[in-house]
Motif scaffolding. Structure first.
Motif, PDB file in Angstrom:
ATOM      1  N   GLY A 222       0.830  -1.195   0.000  1.00  9.33           N
ATOM      2  CA  GLY A 222       0.000   0.000   0.000  1.00  9.33           C
ATOM      3  C   GLY A 222       0.864   1.244   0.000  1.00  9.33           C
ATOM      4  N   LEU A 223       1.036   1.860  -1.173  1.00 11.01           N
ATOM      5  CA  LEU A 223       1.894   3.044  -1.280  1.00 11.01           C
ATOM      6  C   LEU A 223       1.046   4.306  -1.209  1.00 11.01           C
ATOM      7  N   GLY A 224       0.473   4.534  -0.038  1.00  9.74           N
ATOM      8  CA  GLY A 224      -0.309   5.740   0.197  1.00  9.74           C
ATOM      9  C   GLY A 224       0.529   6.814   0.858  1.00  9.74           C
ATOM     10  N   ARG A 225      -0.147   7.833   1.374  1.00  6.39           N
ATOM     11  CA  ARG A 225       0.543   8.969   1.992  1.00  6.39           C
ATOM     12  C   ARG A 225       1.356   8.543   3.203  1.00  6.39           C
ATOM     13  N   ALA A 226       0.924   7.486   3.892  1.00  4.17           N
ATOM     14  CA  ALA A 226       1.606   7.071   5.119  1.00  4.17           C
ATOM     15  C   ALA A 226       2.894   6.318   4.854  1.00  4.17           C
ATOM     16  N   THR A 227       2.997   5.627   3.715  1.00  4.27           N
ATOM     17  CA  THR A 227       4.141   4.745   3.493  1.00  4.27           C
ATOM     18  C   THR A 227       5.156   5.275   2.487  1.00  4.27           C
ATOM     19  N   ARG A 228       4.814   6.279   1.706  1.00  2.00           N
ATOM     20  CA  ARG A 228       5.760   6.769   0.692  1.00  2.00           C
ATOM     21  C   ARG A 228       7.021   7.358   1.315  1.00  2.00           C
ATOM     22  N   ASN A 229       6.863   8.001   2.468  1.00  2.00           N
ATOM     23  CA  ASN A 229       8.051   8.528   3.157  1.00  2.00           C
ATOM     24  C   ASN A 229       8.954   7.398   3.646  1.00  2.00           C
ATOM     25  N   LEU A 230       8.342   6.276   4.034  1.00  2.00           N
ATOM     26  CA  LEU A 230       9.138   5.132   4.472  1.00  2.00           C
ATOM     27  C   LEU A 230       9.991   4.599   3.332  1.00  2.00           C
ATOM     28  N   VAL A 231       9.424   4.553   2.126  1.00  2.00           N
ATOM     29  CA  VAL A 231      10.181   4.081   0.959  1.00  2.00           C
ATOM     30  C   VAL A 231      11.425   4.937   0.771  1.00  2.00           C
ATOM     31  N   LEU A 232      11.250   6.246   0.816  1.00  2.00           N
ATOM     32  CA  LEU A 232      12.387   7.153   0.639  1.00  2.00           C
ATOM     33  C   LEU A 232      13.405   6.973   1.753  1.00  2.00           C
ATOM     34  N   PHE A 233      12.937   6.881   2.990  1.00  2.00           N
ATOM     35  CA  PHE A 233      13.827   6.712   4.137  1.00  2.00           C
ATOM     36  C   PHE A 233      14.641   5.431   4.021  1.00  2.00           C
ATOM     37  N   LEU A 234      13.988   4.328   3.695  1.00  2.00           N
ATOM     38  CA  LEU A 234      14.667   3.035   3.612  1.00  2.00           C
ATOM     39  C   LEU A 234      15.658   2.982   2.454  1.00  2.00           C
ATOM     40  N   LEU A 235      15.280   3.550   1.317  1.00  2.00           N
ATOM     41  CA  LEU A 235      16.190   3.549   0.172  1.00  2.00           C
ATOM     42  C   LEU A 235      17.453   4.349   0.481  1.00  2.00           C
ATOM     43  N   ARG A 236      17.297   5.435   1.209  1.00  2.00           N
ATOM     44  CA  ARG A 236      18.466   6.249   1.583  1.00  2.00           C
ATOM     45  C   ARG A 236      19.422   5.470   2.488  1.00  2.00           C
ATOM     46  N   LYS A 237      18.876   4.497   3.221  1.00  2.00           N
ATOM     47  CA  LYS A 237      19.689   3.720   4.142  1.00  2.00           C
ATOM     48  C   LYS A 237      20.218   2.434   3.528  1.00  2.00           C
ATOM     49  N   GLY A 238      19.983   2.234   2.242  1.00  2.00           N
ATOM     50  CA  GLY A 238      20.521   1.072   1.562  1.00  2.00           C
ATOM     51  C   GLY A 238      19.696  -0.189   1.715  1.00  2.00           C
ATOM     52  N   THR A 239      18.484  -0.067   2.205  1.00  2.00           N
ATOM     53  CA  THR A 239      17.615  -1.233   2.352  1.00  2.00           C
ATOM     54  C   THR A 239      16.956  -1.566   1.016  1.00  2.00           C
ATOM     55  N   LYS A 240      16.834  -2.851   0.731  1.00  2.00           N
ATOM     56  CA  LYS A 240      16.132  -3.293  -0.471  1.00  2.00           C
ATOM     57  C   LYS A 240      14.640  -3.276  -0.172  1.00  2.00           C
TER      58      LYS A 240
END
Length: 559
Positions: A122-140
């Protein structure tokens, strides 16, 4: 260092790899260490800044470097920058517990260990920031959204639920040709959008964005829940703290507003004030706010939750992980809350607020608001209408006084606060008739409060999508308080039939909101109020209550 998996797929640390990490560590070989760190899925730290660590210091972004950082905080010296300083007292199989923490320099919340891969549904308003945060930290990041119009970033691996399985995933069931040709490894962590029912998730463990975000917040969290009034109370607490010169994040389920995950991308604040819904609490097992507020409980969301009892239990979950150093602030006037033996069931300190009784927290007496017998604010300085908003203000005062905010700051903020959009919002006054937008009203209890809050004759516009709620009390309130009623939305004919059975005939059915607004103007006379207070969900015709409220505004402006 490898993350091994047990049969139940919980990650464990390979101690042999930890030892080899120390033996093979070369502080001069920056590229080698950085490359190894990236391969493990963790963001490398800066060796210039993070090689030597002072006692108790946690530089860089400790939870993202590696699961351990070596030595007790009482010892001075160096630890390899690929290792996170983290006493064993902080760690537990579930991610850590602040009850066992003995190092005051550490975060009071669990020490988060970010795995190599995370699945987000579910890529809604609540989770899109998590995607950016995790990608910045090198998480797949693996992600999926059932809405084909939702854009999934290229750096995220598309992975429908049909691909996931207990054995680690299989492409045999995948129906999307754009998927990676490799099977999706079963993620260590699954984060699910609050809009997705748990019944649709074939995963044994999944958490909410609120819980995940809270792991990384070091400052106090103030969480607000309840059936009605959450957004107003959350926003007002934020206004009061800002008036007292505090740096504050305000968000969560609040709309319009920012989800709690946005805080991961911002500079640290003094306080984090978040609105939390039952949908979010459903997947919060370790969420532990410093101050938790429960405003009220009435029937709602029974199209999502199996029963009223389950809904009530989810609301009380906001207190589940608090301890004696935390605060629970609850409404003594609410019958559901008052019927519970809270001192026996809660570990936190309990403060009540009430518009009817003197309490140990905030209360109303002789047109003055008190907090623990100290006068704080006269009611004639309040601009928000309705007794329900007075209760919201009492809750906000109980929170901010507990945090030590000065009375002057409280009075300044409350006297200037006129409410949020789509909550009893005055849109326009035309020829002596007021048009009020209350699109946020999505359940019968809120509709009753809104009708009672408006003074003078009311032309009511109501109706929407049902949520399997009891509407008997709302229908009786309409017959007593509405001069005329215009019915719209999916359940308009059901409402008409029910009102006619109560011998209420001052009504009209309209097929659109524009038609309803025009009809209301024809019926209204000087001194009347046209109140758009749906009382039901917006999902029959609109994406959300905001879109519905904007449609009402536009219709009024066309008059």
């Amino acid at each position: 260092m490898r993350l091994q998996r047990t049969k139940n797929r919980d990650p464990i640390l390979d101690s042999g790899d930890i030892i080899r990490s120390f033996r093979n560590f070369n502080p001069k070989d920056k590229m080698s260490a950085e490359s190894t760190s990236r391969q493990r899925g963790f963001a490398p730290l800066n060796p210039q800044k993070d090689f030597f660590l002072k006692p108790g210091e946690m530089r860089g972004n400790p939870p993202l470097a590696s699961p351990l950082r070596g030595f007790p905080s009482s010892q001075r010296g160096f630890a390899p920058y690929s290792v996170v300083r983290c006493p064993f007292s902080v760690l537990s199989a579930s991610g850590g517990s602040r009850k066992n923490t003995r190092d005051s320099s550490l975060s009071p919340r669990p020490c988060p260990l970010i795995p190599k891969s995370v699945f987000i549904y579910g890529l809604g308003r609540a989770t899109r920031n998590l995607v950016l945060f995790l990608l910045r930290k090198g998480t797949k990041v693996y992600a999926w959204d059932d809405n084909p119009k939702v854009r999934i970033p290229r750096s995220v691996i598309r992975c429908p639920l049909s691909v996931l399985s207990a054995s680690g995933g299989s492409r045999k069931n995948a129906r999307d040709s754009s998927l990676s040709p490799r099977p999706c490894p079963f993620p260590v962590l699954a984060i699910i959008s609050p809009g997705v029912p748990t019944s649709r998730i074939p995963l044994s463990k999944a958490i909410d964005e609120v819980e995940f975000t809270s792991y990384f917040i070091k400052k106090p969290i103030i969480a607000v829940t309840g059936t009605n009034g959450k957004s107003t109370t959350t926003a007002l607490i934020g206004k009061i703290l800002a008036s007292d010169k505090k740096r504050v994040f305000v968000g969560g389920n609040l709309a319009p507003g920012e989800p709690f995950s946005k805080a991961l991308l911002l500079k640290e604040k003094d306080y984090y004030v978040v609105e939390v819904s039952s949908f979010q609490l459903e997947r919060c097992d370790k969420f532990s706010p410093k101050i938790a507020v429960l405003l009220n409980i009435s029937e709602d969301h029974l199209d999502r939750h199996r029963s009223k009892e389950e809904y009530i239990a989810l609301k009380f979950r906001i207190f589940a992980n608090q301890d004696k150093n935390d605060y629970a602030i609850v409404n003594l006037d609410d019958p559901v809350i008052a019927s519970r033996n809270l001192p026996a069931s809660l570990r936190s300190q309990i403060l009540y607020f009430s518009t009817q009784k003197v309490t140990n927290g905030a209360y109303l007496k002789d047109d003055m608001i008190y907090f623990q017998d100290e006068p704080v604010l006269p009611t004639n300085e309040i601009k928000l209408p309705g007794i329900h908003n007075l209760a919201n203000i009492l809750a906000a005062i109980a929170v901010t006084k507990t945090l030590g905010v000065k009375n002057e700051s409280i009075r300044r903020a409350v006297s200037q606060f006129t409410g949020l959009p789509h909550r009893l919002e005055l849109v326009k006054e035309i020829q002596g008739v007021k048009y009020i937008n209350n699109s946020m009203c999505t359940n019968p209890a809120a509709a009753i409060n809104s009708l009672r809050a408006v003074k003078g004759p009311v032309i009511l516009i109501t109706g929407g999508k049902e949520k399997n709620l009891n509407i008997t009390s709302y229908l009786k309130t309409i017959t007593n308080c509405a001069k005329y009623t215009i019915l719209v939305g999916e359940n308009r004919y059901r409402l008409k039939t029910a009102l006619l059975k109560l011998n209420y005939h001052k009504l009209k059915v309209c097929d659109s909101l524009k038609e309803a607004v025009r009809s209301a103007r024809e019926k209204a006379t000087r001194g009347d109020t046209v109140l758009f207070s749906p009382g039901f969900s917006s999902f029959d015709s609109y994406a959300n209550f905001i879109e519905r409220g904007e449609a009402f505004r536009n219709a009024v402006n066309l008059l």
